[in-house]
Design a protein around this motif. Structure first.
Motif, PDB file in Angstrom:
ATOM      1  N   UNK A  46       0.839  -1.208   0.000  1.00 32.41           N
ATOM      2  CA  UNK A  46       0.000   0.000   0.000  1.00 32.41           C
ATOM      3  C   UNK A  46       0.869   1.251   0.000  1.00 32.41           C
ATOM      4  N   UNK A  47       1.951   1.224   0.797  1.00 32.91           N
ATOM      5  CA  UNK A  47       2.864   2.367   0.861  1.00 32.91           C
ATOM      6  C   UNK A  47       3.545   2.592  -0.482  1.00 32.91           C
ATOM      7  N   UNK A  48       3.967   1.510  -1.121  1.00 34.61           N
ATOM      8  CA  UNK A  48       4.637   1.610  -2.427  1.00 34.61           C
ATOM      9  C   UNK A  48       3.669   2.162  -3.471  1.00 34.61           C
ATOM     10  N   UNK A  49       2.428   1.672  -3.459  1.00 33.33           N
ATOM     11  CA  UNK A  49       1.428   2.188  -4.403  1.00 33.33           C
ATOM     12  C   UNK A  49       1.194   3.686  -4.180  1.00 33.33           C
ATOM     13  N   UNK A  50       1.114   4.081  -2.913  1.00 37.02           N
ATOM     14  CA  UNK A  50       0.906   5.497  -2.575  1.00 37.02           C
ATOM     15  C   UNK A  50       2.084   6.347  -3.064  1.00 37.02           C
ATOM     16  N   UNK A  51       3.307   5.863  -2.807  1.00 41.80           N
ATOM     17  CA  UNK A  51       4.507   6.596  -3.207  1.00 41.80           C
ATOM     18  C   UNK A  51       4.590   6.730  -4.730  1.00 41.80           C
TER      19      UNK A  51
END
Length: 217
Positions: A46-51
């Motif tokens: 989720x963090x990677x997608x957000x970034x």
């Protein structure tokens, strides 16, 4: 979305020279903040997608890629030719057509023995296998249960990194390899490779003869 841990995840991936698996990210966070911290692979994804969404909105030249079951910063495709120009590593590691042919067969047929590989290629594969083993693109996975118990070969994580794949399921779905091997264009390319190899061996032989004559003189 926990902005603090999103930034921590970003920093850990950015600081890594190699693909960074999720479990290493989680281990680093828990080592500093305690075992009670709730972080999972889903949180990291989720963090990677957000970034990546933020990078795209800001028109940044890089993204976080999912490669070999891990994460790695890389420039986007539009800038690849500029980065490639400065990088000599790519040219040093460039694979010959014969090596790519052998590697593709191993990738799709693994685990595969040398006799099976050579029956598909139609040529001896000793040198190519040695080269691929040296580059750590393939590895010995065991022995077959057939007569003589020949070695079994398969691809490695470095293979995934080399071709920018997350896992083997990301491989394209080609026609049956035996059919490809009978394609006229493929056979012509293979003939050229074999002729080039013969020419190189001839040149080495002639050079060796010249050296011997010079020593005799």
């Amino acid at each position: 979305m926990d902005n603090e841990y999103t930034s921590i995840i970003e920093a850990l991936i950015f600081s890594s020279d190699d693909t960074l698996p999720a479990d290493e990210i989680i281990r680093a966070i828990k080592a500093i903040d305690g075992e009670d911290i709730k972080q999972t692979k889903e949180h990291i994804d989720q963090a990677v997608d957000y970034l990546n969404k933020k990078y795209e909105e800001n028109e940044n030249s890089f993204r976080i890629l999912r490669i070999a079951n891990g994460y790695l910063f890389a420039t986007i495709e539009g800038y690849a030719k500029y980065v490639g120009y400065l990088s000599s590593e790519r040219s040093k590691r460039r694979l010959s057509q014969a090596a790519l042919e052998t590697l593709s067969i191993i990738a799709y047929k693994q685990p595969i023995t040398k006799p099976e590989l050579e029956s598909i290629r139609g040529v001896n594969s000793d040198y190519i296998l040695a080269t691929l083993l040296e580059k750590n693109l393939i590895a010995i996975k065991g022995r077959a249960e057939t007569v003589g118990r020949p070695l079994l070969y398969g691809t490695t994580e470095d293979f995934l990194k080399y071709f920018g794949l997350n896992n083997l399921s990301d491989l394209p779905k080609p026609r049956e390899l035996e059919e490809i091997m009978q394609d006229e264009d493929f056979l012509e390319q293979k003939r050229k490779i074999m002729m080039t190899g013969l020419e190189e061996k001839l040149e080495e032989s002639l050079k060796g003869s010249d050296d011997t004559e010079n020593q005799d003189q």
